[in-house]
Structure formats: structure tokens, C-alpha cells
Design an enzyme around this catalytic site. Structure first.
Site, mmCIF file in Angstrom:
data_model
loop_
_atom_site.group_PDB
_atom_site.id
_atom_site.type_symbol
_atom_site.label_atom_id
_atom_site.label_comp_id
_atom_site.label_asym_id
_atom_site.label_seq_id
_atom_site.Cartn_x
_atom_site.Cartn_y
_atom_site.Cartn_z
ATOM 1 N N ASN A 36 0.944 -1.125 -0.051
ATOM 2 C CA ASN A 36 -0.040 0.090 0.044
ATOM 3 C C ASN A 36 0.941 1.204 -0.234
ATOM 4 O OD1 ASN A 36 -1.712 2.378 1.092
ATOM 5 N ND2 ASN A 36 -3.284 0.483 0.993
ATOM 6 N N GLN A 37 0.613 2.213 -0.831
ATOM 7 C CA GLN A 37 1.436 3.372 -0.895
ATOM 8 C C GLN A 37 1.091 4.576 -0.003
ATOM 9 O OE1 GLN A 37 0.540 3.603 -5.080
ATOM 10 N NE2 GLN A 37 2.183 2.586 -5.779
#
Length: 157
Positions: A36-37
Site C-alpha cells: 500500500n502506497q
């Protein structure tokens, strides 16, 4: 059951996701999936390496930078982690949290599901804040990182 909100009364920015992924729930950490960024995006916006910090330090930095974090869904039935699998969501009490954030200026929704449900919850009161619909930081949302970051940079304005 989702995660508790992270906030300080001095928060000027509130970021709202939909509901934690399976990995996040297992770790009891917002955006706990390693792909997840979120932490990288927000770190780039704030000019800090949030992704390189331990989770407790990340939360400490959010509070210091007047950023609050929560999800628009408190509880749901869902198989896996995709928002498209969410069934019978129980929405968070956003109005109670917003009442605790007198300095709030901006609300950012992380992804389409968060925006759709969150805007419904805010109703007409959303005119009180600058509201941004941001591209999802999820690895399932395949937009290029640079394009996501361009949209997320609006948080810094």
C-alpha cells in the site's frame, strides 16, 4: 471491527479511507499492507520519509503535523480486502470526530469508496471544509505512482 481514529484536537487535515485491509487488521495498523502506497504518498506530500519509520513514529509524526486518520466504515462483512467485496457496511460516526476537530480545514478521501460513503455522511456540512477525492493508495488501484502523487500533492496546498 475497524481501527480507532488517530487524531489530535489541533488537526487541520483529516484523511479517510474505506475500511482496513486484512493485512492492516492483522497488524492493527493503518495501511499495514507492505505494497500500500499510503505512507509513501503522504510522506512525499509532507516532505518526510514516513514509510521508513516504525508505525508508532509514523503516528507521532501525523499528530505533530496536524493530520488525523480514520475510515468511513467501522464494521463490515467482507471476504478479502477489496472494497468491491464490502457488504452491509456500518459507517463511522464522522460527526462525532469532526466535533473534536475545531481547526480542521481539509478532508481527503483515499479512494472512491471512501469518497462515496464519506460524502454521504458529511451531507451539506461538507461545505465547511475543503474536500478532496484522492486516488486510492491501494496496490489494487493500478494508477502509476507519479500520477497518484500529483493528485495527493493537493493536500499540501
Amino acid at each position: 471491527m475497524g481501527l480507532a481514529p488517530i487524531w489530535t484536537p489541533s488537526a487541520r487535515l483529516l484523511l479517510l479511507g474505506s475500511f482496513p485491509s486484512v493485512a492492516s487488521l492483522q497488524a492493527q495498523q493503518y495501511y499495514g499492507h507492505p505494497r500500500n502506497q499510503f505512507w509513501r504518498l503522504l510522506g512525499d506530500v509532507l516532505g518526510e520519509d514516513l514509510a521508513g519509520l516504525a508505525y508508532a513514529a509514523r503516528l507521532e509524526r501525523l499528530r505533530a503535523r496536524q493530520v488525523a486518520l480514520w475510515d468511513v466504515i467501522t464494521e463490515t462483512e467482507r471476504e478479502g480486502s477489496l472494497d468491491s467485496s464490502i457488504r452491509e457496511p456500518r459507517t463511522s460516526d464522522l460527526s462525532a470526530l469532526l466535533a473534536e476537530l475545531p481547526r480542521l480545514e481539509t478532508i481527503g478521501f483515499n479512494g472512491g469508496t471512501a469518497a462515496r460513503l464519506g460524502l454521504r455522511q458529511l451531507g451539506a456540512s461538507r461545505a465547511r471544509w475543503r474536500v478532496l477525492n484522492l486516488p486510492s493508495s491501494s496496490p489494487a488501484y493500478t494508477m502509476a505512482y507519479d500520477d497518484k502523487l500529483k493528485a495527493w500533492r493537493a493536500l499540501g496546498d
